[in-house]
Design a protein around this motif. Structure first.
Motif, short mmCIF file in Angstrom:
data_model
loop_
_atom_site.label_atom_id
_atom_site.label_comp_id
_atom_site.label_asym_id
_atom_site.label_seq_id
_atom_site.Cartn_x
_atom_site.Cartn_y
_atom_site.Cartn_z
N ARG A 122 0.86 -1.17 0.00
CA ARG A 122 0.00 0.00 0.00
C ARG A 122 0.90 1.23 0.00
O ARG A 122 2.12 1.11 0.00
N LYS A 123 0.30 2.39 0.03
CA LYS A 123 1.05 3.63 -0.05
C LYS A 123 2.17 3.72 0.99
O LYS A 123 3.31 3.97 0.67
N ASN A 124 1.85 3.52 2.25
CA ASN A 124 2.84 3.67 3.31
C ASN A 124 2.90 2.45 4.24
O ASN A 124 3.37 2.55 5.36
N ARG A 125 2.38 1.32 3.76
CA ARG A 125 2.40 0.11 4.57
C ARG A 125 2.42 -1.12 3.66
O ARG A 125 2.14 -1.04 2.48
N THR A 126 2.76 -2.25 4.27
CA THR A 126 2.76 -3.52 3.56
C THR A 126 1.99 -4.53 4.39
O THR A 126 2.26 -4.67 5.58
N GLY A 131 9.18 0.01 4.56
CA GLY A 131 10.60 0.29 4.72
C GLY A 131 11.23 -0.23 6.01
O GLY A 131 12.23 0.33 6.46
N GLN A 132 10.69 -1.29 6.58
CA GLN A 132 11.26 -1.84 7.80
C GLN A 132 11.75 -3.27 7.57
O GLN A 132 11.40 -3.91 6.59
N ARG A 133 12.54 -3.73 8.51
CA ARG A 133 13.04 -5.11 8.50
C ARG A 133 12.61 -5.76 9.81
O ARG A 133 12.72 -5.15 10.87
N HIS A 134 12.12 -6.99 9.72
CA HIS A 134 11.64 -7.69 10.91
C HIS A 134 12.13 -9.13 10.92
O HIS A 134 12.21 -9.76 9.87
N GLY A 135 12.41 -9.63 12.12
CA GLY A 135 12.72 -11.04 12.33
C GLY A 135 11.46 -11.74 12.81
O GLY A 135 10.68 -11.16 13.57
N ASN A 186 16.66 -16.39 12.89
CA ASN A 186 15.30 -16.03 12.50
C ASN A 186 15.17 -15.86 10.99
O ASN A 186 16.13 -15.56 10.30
N SER A 187 13.92 -15.97 10.54
CA SER A 187 13.60 -15.59 9.17
C SER A 187 13.45 -14.07 9.16
O SER A 187 13.05 -13.47 10.15
N LEU A 188 13.78 -13.44 8.04
CA LEU A 188 13.70 -11.99 7.92
C LEU A 188 12.75 -11.58 6.83
O LEU A 188 12.63 -12.26 5.80
N LEU A 189 12.06 -10.46 7.05
CA LEU A 189 11.23 -9.88 5.98
C LEU A 189 11.49 -8.39 5.93
O LEU A 189 11.84 -7.77 6.92
N HIS A 190 11.37 -7.85 4.73
CA HIS A 190 11.56 -6.43 4.47
C HIS A 190 10.26 -5.89 3.91
O HIS A 190 9.71 -6.46 2.98
N THR A 191 9.78 -4.80 4.52
CA THR A 191 8.47 -4.29 4.10
C THR A 191 8.58 -3.14 3.14
O THR A 191 9.23 -2.24 3.23
#
Length: 91
Positions: free
Chosen positions: A7-11, A59-63, A86-91
């Motif tokens: 989305r515009k400012n979120r995933t 624009g964030q990274r999470h485990g 951990n697995s990582l994801l980038h938003t």
């Protein structure tokens, strides 16, 4: 598997596990929910898979990892990366 809706400012990330694997309840735990089991439980879908959707700022990274009944931890093969724990994801 990870399904993404940008989305515009979120995933919106939908975490998906295949039907029957693993057996029992599963939740997604990660730094985004203070690693608290049960905060994001996975629910059944009509095809037998299980999923839960979590919305993240862009624009964030999470485990994260999956936590199944009996204290069994699972990684996500389709993650954006792995840090050795951990697995990582980038938003």
């Amino acid at each position: 598997m990870l399904e993404r809706t940008r989305r515009k400012n979120r995933t919106e990330i939908t975490f998906v596990l295949p039907a029957g694997h693993p057996v029992g309840e599963v939740s997604v735990v990660g730094d985004f929910n203070d690693w608290r089991p049960g905060t994001h439980p996975m629910a059944g879908r009509p095809d037998g898979s299980r999923a839960v959707t979590v919305t993240f700022p862009a624009g964030q990274r999470h485990g994260f990892r999956y936590l199944a009944d009996g204290g069994h931890w699972l990684d996500e093969d389709a993650a954006d990366g792995h840090d050795g724990h951990n697995s990582l994801l980038h938003t």
